[in-house]
Design a protein around this motif. Sequence first.
Motif, PDB file in Angstrom:
ATOM      1  N   MET A  37       0.420  -1.302  -0.249  1.00  0.00           N
ATOM      2  CA  MET A  37       0.064   0.042  -0.071  1.00  0.00           C
ATOM      3  C   MET A  37       0.802   1.014  -0.027  1.00  0.00           C
ATOM      4  SD  MET A  37      -3.302  -0.436  -0.289  1.00  0.00           S
ATOM      5  CE  MET A  37      -4.171   1.328   0.414  1.00  0.00           C
ATOM      6  N   ALA A  38       2.039   1.744  -0.220  1.00  0.00           N
ATOM      7  CA  ALA A  38       3.329   2.380   0.471  1.00  0.00           C
ATOM      8  C   ALA A  38       3.465   2.621  -0.816  1.00  0.00           C
ATOM      9  CB  ALA A  38       3.533   2.325   1.431  1.00  0.00           C
ATOM     10  N   LEU A  39       3.622   1.543  -1.674  1.00  0.00           N
ATOM     11  CA  LEU A  39       4.408   1.937  -3.261  1.00  0.00           C
ATOM     12  C   LEU A  39       4.203   2.639  -3.710  1.00  0.00           C
ATOM     13  CD1 LEU A  39       5.120  -2.673  -4.250  1.00  0.00           C
ATOM     14  CD2 LEU A  39       6.544  -0.429  -3.139  1.00  0.00           C
ATOM     15  N   PRO A  40       2.526   3.291  -4.417  1.00  0.00           N
ATOM     16  CA  PRO A  40       2.905   4.362  -4.834  1.00  0.00           C
ATOM     17  C   PRO A  40       3.741   5.517  -4.355  1.00  0.00           C
ATOM     18  CG  PRO A  40       0.504   2.868  -4.663  1.00  0.00           C
ATOM     19  CD  PRO A  40       1.367   2.593  -3.595  1.00  0.00           C
ATOM     20  N   ALA A  41       3.567   5.687  -3.104  1.00  0.00           N
ATOM     21  CA  ALA A  41       4.381   6.965  -2.374  1.00  0.00           C
ATOM     22  C   ALA A  41       5.913   6.551  -3.357  1.00  0.00           C
ATOM     23  CB  ALA A  41       4.573   6.575  -0.893  1.00  0.00           C
ATOM     24  N   GLY A  42       6.324   5.585  -3.071  1.00  0.00           N
ATOM     25  CA  GLY A  42       7.898   5.004  -3.400  1.00  0.00           C
ATOM     26  C   GLY A  42       7.623   5.928  -5.381  1.00  0.00           C
ATOM     27  N   ILE A  43       6.771   5.683  -5.932  1.00  0.00           N
ATOM     28  CA  ILE A  43       6.216   5.909  -7.949  1.00  0.00           C
ATOM     29  C   ILE A  43       6.120   7.003  -7.754  1.00  0.00           C
ATOM     30  CG2 ILE A  43       4.877   6.084  -9.941  1.00  0.00           C
ATOM     31  CD1 ILE A  43       3.823   2.834  -8.024  1.00  0.00           C
ATOM     32  N   ALA A  44       5.792   7.814  -6.653  1.00  0.00           N
ATOM     33  CA  ALA A  44       5.828   9.740  -6.348  1.00  0.00           C
ATOM     34  C   ALA A  44       7.393   9.567  -5.953  1.00  0.00           C
ATOM     35  CB  ALA A  44       4.806  10.031  -5.596  1.00  0.00           C
ATOM     36  N   ASN A  62      -6.431   6.898  -0.169  1.00  0.00           N
ATOM     37  CA  ASN A  62      -5.488   7.205  -1.296  1.00  0.00           C
ATOM     38  C   ASN A  62      -5.731   8.064  -2.422  1.00  0.00           C
ATOM     39  OD1 ASN A  62      -6.911   4.200  -2.009  1.00  0.00           O
ATOM     40  ND2 ASN A  62      -8.747   4.765  -2.217  1.00  0.00           N
ATOM     41  N   GLU A  63      -4.265   9.035  -1.189  1.00  0.00           N
ATOM     42  CA  GLU A  63      -4.280  10.241  -1.324  1.00  0.00           C
ATOM     43  C   GLU A  63      -2.504  10.131  -2.322  1.00  0.00           C
ATOM     44  OE1 GLU A  63      -5.244  12.979  -1.164  1.00  0.00           O
ATOM     45  OE2 GLU A  63      -7.072  12.007   0.678  1.00  0.00           O
ATOM     46  N   TRP A  64      -2.102   8.497  -2.187  1.00  0.00           N
ATOM     47  CA  TRP A  64      -0.838   8.323  -2.895  1.00  0.00           C
ATOM     48  C   TRP A  64      -0.813   8.111  -4.412  1.00  0.00           C
ATOM     49  CZ3 TRP A  64       3.402  11.137  -2.096  1.00  0.00           C
ATOM     50  CH2 TRP A  64       4.134  11.029  -0.679  1.00  0.00           C
ATOM     51  N   PRO A  65      -1.180   7.001  -4.605  1.00  0.00           N
ATOM     52  CA  PRO A  65      -2.376   6.666  -6.060  1.00  0.00           C
ATOM     53  C   PRO A  65      -2.466   7.502  -6.828  1.00  0.00           C
ATOM     54  CG  PRO A  65      -3.502   4.625  -4.224  1.00  0.00           C
ATOM     55  CD  PRO A  65      -2.383   6.443  -3.697  1.00  0.00           C
ATOM     56  N   SER A  66      -2.733   8.557  -6.604  1.00  0.00           N
ATOM     57  CA  SER A  66      -3.514   9.749  -7.144  1.00  0.00           C
ATOM     58  C   SER A  66      -2.116  10.982  -7.311  1.00  0.00           C
ATOM     59  CB  SER A  66      -4.136  10.151  -7.082  1.00  0.00           C
ATOM     60  OG  SER A  66      -5.689   9.553  -6.287  1.00  0.00           O
ATOM     61  N   ALA A  67      -1.542  10.674  -6.225  1.00  0.00           N
ATOM     62  CA  ALA A  67      -0.006  11.830  -5.793  1.00  0.00           C
ATOM     63  C   ALA A  67       0.566  11.079  -7.046  1.00  0.00           C
ATOM     64  CB  ALA A  67       0.315  12.280  -5.109  1.00  0.00           C
ATOM     65  N   ALA A  68       0.947   9.750  -7.359  1.00  0.00           N
ATOM     66  CA  ALA A  68       1.927   9.152  -8.499  1.00  0.00           C
ATOM     67  C   ALA A  68       1.595   9.661 -10.080  1.00  0.00           C
ATOM     68  CB  ALA A  68       1.854   7.795  -7.928  1.00  0.00           C
ATOM     69  N   PHE A  69       0.301   9.751 -10.127  1.00  0.00           N
ATOM     70  CA  PHE A  69      -0.208  10.243 -11.072  1.00  0.00           C
ATOM     71  C   PHE A  69       0.409  10.958 -11.844  1.00  0.00           C
ATOM     72  CE2 PHE A  69      -2.884   6.172 -12.162  1.00  0.00           C
ATOM     73  CZ  PHE A  69      -2.574   5.871 -12.832  1.00  0.00           C
TER      74      PHE A  69
END
Length: 451
Positions: free
Chosen positions: A35-42, A88-95
């Motif tokens: 669940m923390a992976l999108p933060a790494g992508i961002a 769900n802040e981080w998945p959208s932040a990554a986009f």
Amino acid sequence: MAPAQIQTYYNPVGDLPFWWLVHAVADPRGVAFAMALPAGIAAFFLLRILALLFPVGSERGAPVWILAAAVIGLTGAAGQSTLGSTMNEWPSAAFVMAGVWVALRAPQSDRSAWLGAFLVGCAMGLKLTFAVFGVGFLVAIAMQRFTARRSVGAVAALAAGFALFGGYWAWILWRDFGNPVFPYFNHVFHSAWWEPVAFFDPARGPRTLLQWVFLPFFFGVKSLLVSEVAFRDYRMAAMFVVGVLSFAKAVATRPRRDPAWTFLVALAVSSYLAWLFVFAIFRYLVPLELLSGALIVGGVRFLVRERGLRYAVVATLAILLVGTTRPMSWGRIPFGRDYFEIAVPPVEPRSLVIVGYVHPLSYLIASFPPDTRFVSPANNFLLLDQQNRLEKKAAETIREHRGPIYVLEHRTRLPQDTWTAERFGLEFDTCDRLVAPMSGNEVQLCRMKRR
């Protein structure tokens, strides 16, 4: 009927990865890591953006600027507090960060602008609050280089990205309620299922003219102006000061216009203003928080000419901003054997459960028997005295139910739950506690009897 309160009607697409992870990954630590992976992508795209803004080799201090900007951007209160969560802040932040990088990589390319807009549209589709960055991105594209073809294409690409992740859910809401963003903006769509008003959180946002103009300074001291829980973060205030000083110097000196910095400043200012007038809830600003370091460091580099003084100012700001940050806390619990360790007391067949007021309890529903119905007549957007179709349907469901009735509530009974029982001629009978660690095991299920 609205079992998860207003959140019942949010796009569930962003929650599907979490649903799959909980069912597929045995160790809850593995779920949290994923669940923390999108933060790494961002973070990856933030570093790529910083490499474009501070190109190594063109200036001796570039690695220092990149490091300082990354440290400031990645340690903000909103980002830390929502890391690994289901907000769900981080998945959208990554986009959004991917879209910004694409647009900055080739600032003169219409295709890059369109692809960037598409990615930001995907962020909007996953979570509507990211529409403020959609507005900011379109303004930034126009400020960077305006042509009708470029702007129209960006709008179309943004809409396509939104349709990919949010179009199906918007269609469902339109089909069922006559409002594609139900219940928001119902003063525009006039769905009979809710009140014909605009839904906003009345407890958040500026109250006075001074707060409207200088909100970052006010919520630096009084954080509940823009948050449900307390926090401390001075990044926006620092950006405000550096931005105003940089603007004044730019007006006086008229420096050569840089497309990358023009884009970034326009994105930040436009997104912030859209956020201020529509939401004013701090955790919705994760992408701007990520970019805050770049804007602060870039502003200092523009304002201060002497290299040694630049290093000193940037280092001091980085230490102060990181050191004084206190993230929000909605509560974290230790890892257990399973991600959810819920135990529900026996429930009779064909029961109706009234979900209690305000507390987030709908995650418990999956542990009930499948023939149980759930209704929430009083919550964070429905009131017992309303006359909309949804409230009437909830009341009708309770009144006409002929089987057992329960109330699922917090152990500290709120007055609203008592009022609900009185409204429908119900009395509390026996209550049994649930095992619900995510609610501090402070939840009970009460059998009701009719008067």
